[in-house]
Write an enzyme that holds these catalytic residues in place. Sequence first.
Site, short mmCIF file in Angstrom:
data_model
loop_
_atom_site.label_atom_id
_atom_site.label_comp_id
_atom_site.label_asym_id
_atom_site.label_seq_id
_atom_site.Cartn_x
_atom_site.Cartn_y
_atom_site.Cartn_z
N ASP A 90 0.86 -1.18 0.00
CA ASP A 90 0.00 0.00 0.00
C ASP A 90 0.89 1.23 0.00
OD1 ASP A 90 -1.69 2.09 0.41
OD2 ASP A 90 -2.73 1.22 2.13
N ASN A 117 3.96 1.62 -11.44
CA ASN A 117 2.78 2.06 -12.19
C ASN A 117 1.69 2.61 -11.26
OD1 ASN A 117 0.58 1.79 -14.39
ND2 ASN A 117 -0.11 0.42 -12.74
N TYR A 215 -2.24 16.46 -9.24
CA TYR A 215 -1.86 15.28 -10.05
C TYR A 215 -0.80 15.65 -11.09
CZ TYR A 215 -2.08 11.39 -13.31
OH TYR A 215 -1.73 10.36 -14.16
N LYS A 219 3.33 14.34 -11.31
CA LYS A 219 4.03 13.73 -12.45
C LYS A 219 5.25 14.55 -12.87
CE LYS A 219 1.46 10.05 -12.70
NZ LYS A 219 1.99 8.72 -12.40
N1 LIG Z 1 -5.18 6.42 -17.57
C1 LIG Z 1 -4.56 7.46 -18.07
O1 LIG Z 1 -5.10 8.20 -18.91
C2 LIG Z 1 -3.16 7.76 -17.63
C3 LIG Z 1 -2.44 8.74 -18.34
C4 LIG Z 1 -1.14 9.04 -17.93
C5 LIG Z 1 -0.59 8.37 -16.86
N2 LIG Z 1 -1.32 7.43 -16.19
C6 LIG Z 1 -0.67 6.76 -15.06
O2 LIG Z 1 -0.77 5.36 -15.26
C7 LIG Z 1 -0.67 4.69 -14.01
C8 LIG Z 1 -1.76 3.65 -13.92
O3 LIG Z 1 -3.00 4.32 -13.84
P1 LIG Z 1 -4.34 3.76 -14.47
O4 LIG Z 1 -4.78 4.74 -15.48
O5 LIG Z 1 -4.21 2.35 -14.84
O6 LIG Z 1 -5.32 3.94 -13.21
P2 LIG Z 1 -6.13 2.86 -12.36
O7 LIG Z 1 -6.96 2.03 -13.25
O8 LIG Z 1 -6.83 3.67 -11.31
O9 LIG Z 1 -4.99 1.98 -11.69
C9 LIG Z 1 -4.18 2.49 -10.69
C10 LIG Z 1 -3.56 1.36 -9.92
O10 LIG Z 1 -2.80 1.92 -8.84
C11 LIG Z 1 -3.21 1.29 -7.65
N3 LIG Z 1 -3.06 2.12 -6.45
C12 LIG Z 1 -3.65 3.30 -6.17
N4 LIG Z 1 -3.31 3.69 -4.94
C13 LIG Z 1 -2.49 2.74 -4.43
C14 LIG Z 1 -1.85 2.57 -3.19
N5 LIG Z 1 -1.98 3.43 -2.19
N6 LIG Z 1 -1.09 1.47 -3.01
C15 LIG Z 1 -0.96 0.54 -3.99
N7 LIG Z 1 -1.58 0.65 -5.18
C16 LIG Z 1 -2.33 1.74 -5.39
C17 LIG Z 1 -4.67 0.97 -7.87
O11 LIG Z 1 -5.14 0.03 -6.92
P3 LIG Z 1 -6.72 -0.06 -6.53
O12 LIG Z 1 -7.37 -0.81 -7.65
O13 LIG Z 1 -6.70 -0.79 -5.25
O14 LIG Z 1 -7.22 1.35 -6.42
C18 LIG Z 1 -4.59 0.45 -9.28
O15 LIG Z 1 -4.13 -0.87 -9.27
C19 LIG Z 1 -0.74 5.78 -12.95
O16 LIG Z 1 0.56 6.06 -12.49
C20 LIG Z 1 -1.29 6.96 -13.70
O17 LIG Z 1 -0.93 8.18 -13.13
C21 LIG Z 1 -2.57 7.11 -16.55
#
Ligand SMILES: NC(=O)c1ccc[n+]([C@@H]2O[C@H](COP(=O)([O-])OP(=O)(O)OC[C@H]3O[C@@H](n4cnc5c(N)ncnc54)[C@H](OP(=O)(O)O)[C@@H]3O)[C@@H](O)[C@H]2O)c1
Length: 346
Positions: A90, A117, A215, A219
């Site tokens: 976590d 990630n 946010y 980054k």
């Molecule tokens: N989606 C986009 O458009 C986008 C664009 C640029 C960058 N990103 C980056 O890509 C990465 C993945 O994001 P995503 O889009 O796949 O979002 P997501 O679907 O919300 O996945 C985020 C993951 O991080 C986990 N997480 C959050 N808080 C945590 C904590 N305290 N400890 C451990 N795990 C934790 C979540 O776990 P839970 O399921 O338990 O919440 C989930 O597995 C992030 O770093 C995000 O900033 C995403």
Amino acid sequence: MSTLEFLRGLIYEQYFQSVPKPTASFAHKTVIITGSNVGLGKEAARHISRLGCTRLILGVRNTTAGEEARKEILAEMSAPESSIAVWEVDLSSFDSVVGFVQRANRELDRLDVLLCNAGINTVKFSEPEGYESILTVNVLSTYLMASRLLPLLERTAAAGPVPGDPEPRPPHLSIVGSDTHLLAKFPEQHESAAKMLEAITANCKNDASRFRAQYPTSKLLVLLMVRDLVYRQKRSGPSSGVNAIDKPEEKYPVIINVPNPSLCHSSLTREIPAARFIKFVFHARPAEMGGSALVNAAAAGWETNGQYLSSNKVNKGGSLTWDSALGKKLVTAIEECFKRLDTTEH
Ligand SMILES: NC(=O)c1ccc[n+]([C@@H]2O[C@H](COP(=O)([O-])OP(=O)(O)OC[C@H]3O[C@@H](n4cnc5c(N)ncnc54)[C@H](OP(=O)(O)O)[C@@H]3O)[C@@H](O)[C@H]2O)c1
């Protein structure tokens, strides 16, 4: 950068660029992906398992969801049961991150890829560990894990590839970034290292518009700390100003990069209703393509060391990300925070 310029870049990425499905082999490799129960992390895990990963660790805070993801991927890929494990971590708890690092050092004889990630984008202010939550998860805990697992990545480089590895590569540390860093103003950049993290937290608490920018700011901080990690590993510091990360393979054994998956469908914006509209207008990529961007970065060459990658191409990123003095100050602030919290036993 103006918002208009940012939007122009976003449209270019979303409408005119795409990311190829990864093809690099992960046979004989040990890989950790945090936040891999859903979203881009789970898609990255799916690709890496498909590409033959010998030992894949899903680092998740919700182990039930992690087990579901594990079973789903194993079934789809017909991969051996032992090839994927679920470990709890976590990132809103420094103790949990330290425990995870200790477990990795205890149980893994090598680590070929650490893909940091896990991340959050929340509209609710909170202060786990005394710092604003996006700062805590996306920056502080991510840095704690990355910096404390670097020695294991280095030992893996020194040990060399596992015999029979069809595609030997140096170990990779990839920390997921975002093009939104281009929008960050980071007003706390002028604070001293001793006050910087507290100032970020206080400003987010007291100023709603500053908190909305947290946010993107997180980054930006990821890029600053990654470039500082690369500079420090070179031990000589940046040789000549902007874009001074040259010939890293001569000095350092681990490739460190920051992939930007660009706007994708995932649960990241679950608390932000307007995000649905934004994703529609800007043609959000499928999570699978976002996962591809992360996996391609985790197998990319030396030209990506210390770099920000958009659609897997080296991209200069925001000018502030190249401010090595600021990166050094940020990392000093983070290390001081961990010293105060007594989490530096590694
Ligand atoms: N989606 C986009 O458009 C986008 C664009 C640029 C960058 N990103 C980056 O890509 C990465 C993945 O994001 P995503 O889009 O796949 O979002 P997501 O679907 O919300 O996945 C985020 C993951 O991080 C986990 N997480 C959050 N808080 C945590 C904590 N305290 N400890 C451990 N795990 C934790 C979540 O776990 P839970 O399921 O338990 O919440 C989930 O597995 C992030 O770093 C995000 O900033 C995403």
